[in-house]
Design an enzyme around this catalytic site. Structure first.
Site, PDB file in Angstrom:
ATOM      1  N   LYS A 263       9.734  -7.995   0.226  1.00  0.00           N
ATOM      2  CA  LYS A 263       8.762  -7.713   1.283  1.00  0.00           C
ATOM      3  C   LYS A 263       7.608  -6.866   0.740  1.00  0.00           C
ATOM      4  CE  LYS A 263       8.342  -5.437   5.776  1.00  0.00           C
ATOM      5  NZ  LYS A 263       7.352  -4.457   5.338  1.00  0.00           N
ATOM      6  N   ARG A 264       7.909  -5.978  -0.199  1.00  0.00           N
ATOM      7  CA  ARG A 264       6.853  -5.128  -0.775  1.00  0.00           C
ATOM      8  C   ARG A 264       5.770  -5.958  -1.455  1.00  0.00           C
ATOM      9  NH1 ARG A 264      11.420  -2.297  -1.870  1.00  0.00           N
ATOM     10  NH2 ARG A 264      11.604  -3.168  -3.974  1.00  0.00           N
TER      11      ARG A 264
END
Length: 505
Positions: A263-264
């Protein structure tokens, strides 16, 4: 493929939003099942109650409905092999745990977390296995009578699988071939916990896959280390003949650098990694989704299908039916697939091109209404027909097309300096008179008359058209000028020319 009906499953845990890597795994299972005329089962792995997140199960179901990936049976679909939530199958698992214990394939372990931590500090790289189990507090060292008494007294315990050392375990993998791993590297995994009376992933999956007649387990590469244990469990139960074929898919990798997609990466580079938008029920944090970002579900499916597999041709755009026909699990890559999010945008653009102006107009209409414009679908469709090939997302149309519906209130300074000449006001005044006298205000009708006038006057066509565009649009963008003026109609075209003359002089 033998004559046995193909049955595959997708079994996510309701611990949060569904990662796009999980979507790809489900897609490959779906394609494989459809290609072989089999069934696709949806199971929920919720045995780890501490990680349960409210709303996650509903999110997963909604995501697949949006994507058009349909299950044949399972949670919310029904079927003859239910229940399909593992938390509802407690009594079933207990029966099989007891079978392993009775056959000497598993044992009770009473070690506390503190005792295990002490052993880890005492022994470097400690692993609970054949070399260390006799140092620990379990039914193998305490004996049957004492173990039974501890259980009767309410002592918490786990059940561990008894891995026999020195065995070569073979995993028959459709993508990686024969994977051979020595049993010595596998620890005595926990199969059941008395604390919540639920099995761990390892036991629950084996039992469910067997009872639900799963023939092929297609899952991510990260589960490959678990495969030897699962093979040994099948053998321990005497189910070797019904063991499914495995296929471990390549990881989805970061768009740049090393490691798997997270997700980062999406937050940093500005792309979604979840199919739908997700709001964390604890923190309120909102994570973007492909749907809310404007992607078509067909584009997402097409994009994901080619991350780790390709048909060996130059073709890139496929319908779901075409993917079903062409998909070959044996042609999946062993190496990780880099998540090229720019390619995902390209796919969405391709699907914009392939959709009719009417389809795009229905999606674009809310943006028109949302900007305070009351316009007919017929006219909105005309605009999308002219402009849709210029965008990758429907939401990008309004900034490009707003001038069709709202006259410019100001004029781009850079374009004015470059395109509005000293005589432009005079020339535009003349053009207005020419346009006023045209009976046929269609594209062809205007073009014929205006071009003849430009030639007669000896004007530079580029200078006339650039000033004309600035007057109608407010800047140097848009389709052909007669397409714009024909859409606007005579009166609106003349109004815009007059205002430009007054403002720009």
């Amino acid at each position: 493929m033998d004559n046995k009906t193909v049955r595959v499953r997708f079994a996510p845990s309701p611990t949060g939003p569904l990662h796009i890597g999980g979507v790809r795994t489900a897609l490959y299972n779906y394609l494989f099942a459809r290609q072989h005329g089999g069934q696709f089962v949806f199971r929920i792995e919720d045995t780890d109650s501490s990680r349960f997140v409210p709303g996650a199960e509903e999110y997963i179901i909604d995501a697949f409905k949006w994507l058009g990936i349909r299950f044949d049976e399972g949670v919310s679909y029904g079927g003859e092999y239910g229940p399909y939530r593992q938390s509802e199958r407690r009594e079933i698992y207990k029966e099989y745990v007891q079978q392993l214990i009775d056959n000497g394939k598993a044992y009770y372990a009473f070690d506390t977390p503190e005792e295990l931590e002490a052993k880890r500090e005492e022994i470097k790289n400690f692993q609970y296995d054949a070399h260390t189990r006799m140092m620990m507090r379990n039914s193998l060292t305490l004996g049957e009578e004492q173990s039974r008494q501890l259980i009767a007294d309410g002592q918490q315990y786990v059940v561990r699988f008894k891995v026999e050392p020195g065995q070569a375990v073979h995993v028959d993998d459709l993508i990686r071939g024969d994977v051979r791993i020595m049993s010595d590297v596998v620890d005595d995994k926990v199969l059941f916990k008395s604390a919540d009376e639920l099995p761990t992933y390892h036991l629950a999956n084996i039992v469910d896959d067997h009872l639900m007649r799963i023939t092929h387990v297609i899952r991510g590469e990260e589960w490959l280390p678990s495969a030897p244990l699962h093979v040994m469990l099948y053998e321990a139960f005497g189910w070797r003949d019904t063991m499914p074929r495995f296929a471990h898919l390549p990881l989805l990798l970061k768009p740049e650098g090393k490691g798997k997609l997270s997700k980062r990466d999406g937050d940093r580079l500005g792309f979604p990694v979840f199919p739908l938008q997700w709001t964390d029920p604890k923190t309120g944090e909102v994570s973007s989704g492909f749907r809310e970002s404007g992607y078509f579900p067909e584009a997402v499916v097409n994009f994901l299908a080619l991350l780790g597999w390709n048909p060996g041709t130059e073709q890139e755009v496929f319908s779901l039916d075409e993917l079903v026909q062409l998909f070959d699990i044996n042609k999946c890559s062993k190496a990780g697939a880099r998540f090229d999010y720019q390619k995902g945008i390209w796919f969405n653009h391709e699907y914009v091109l392939r959709k009719s102006p009417e389809e795009i107009a229905k999606l674009f209409a809310p943006y028109v209404v949302g900007n305070g414009v009351d316009e007919s679908m017929e006219r909105i469709t005309k605009v999308t027909a002219m402009m849709k090939d210029r965008v990758s997302f429907v939401k990008e149309l309004w900034p490009l097309c707003s001038f069709f519906f709202i006259p410019p209130t100001e004029y781009d300074e850079k374009t004015v300096r470059k395109r509005w000449k000293a005589d432009s006001a005079t020339v535009m005044g003349e053009l207005a008179e020419v346009l006023r006298g045209i009976d046929d205000f269609s594209v062809e009708g205007q073009e014929k008359v205006v071009m003849a006038w430009v030639a007669e006057k000896g004007y530079k066509l580029g200078d006339v058209m650039n000033a004309f565009r600035l007057a109608l649009v407010g800047e140097g963008k848009g389709p052909g000028m007669f397409d714009i003026s024909s859409f606007l109609g005579r009166e609106e075209t003349l109004r815009r020319i007059q205002r430009a003359i007054e403002v720009l002089k």
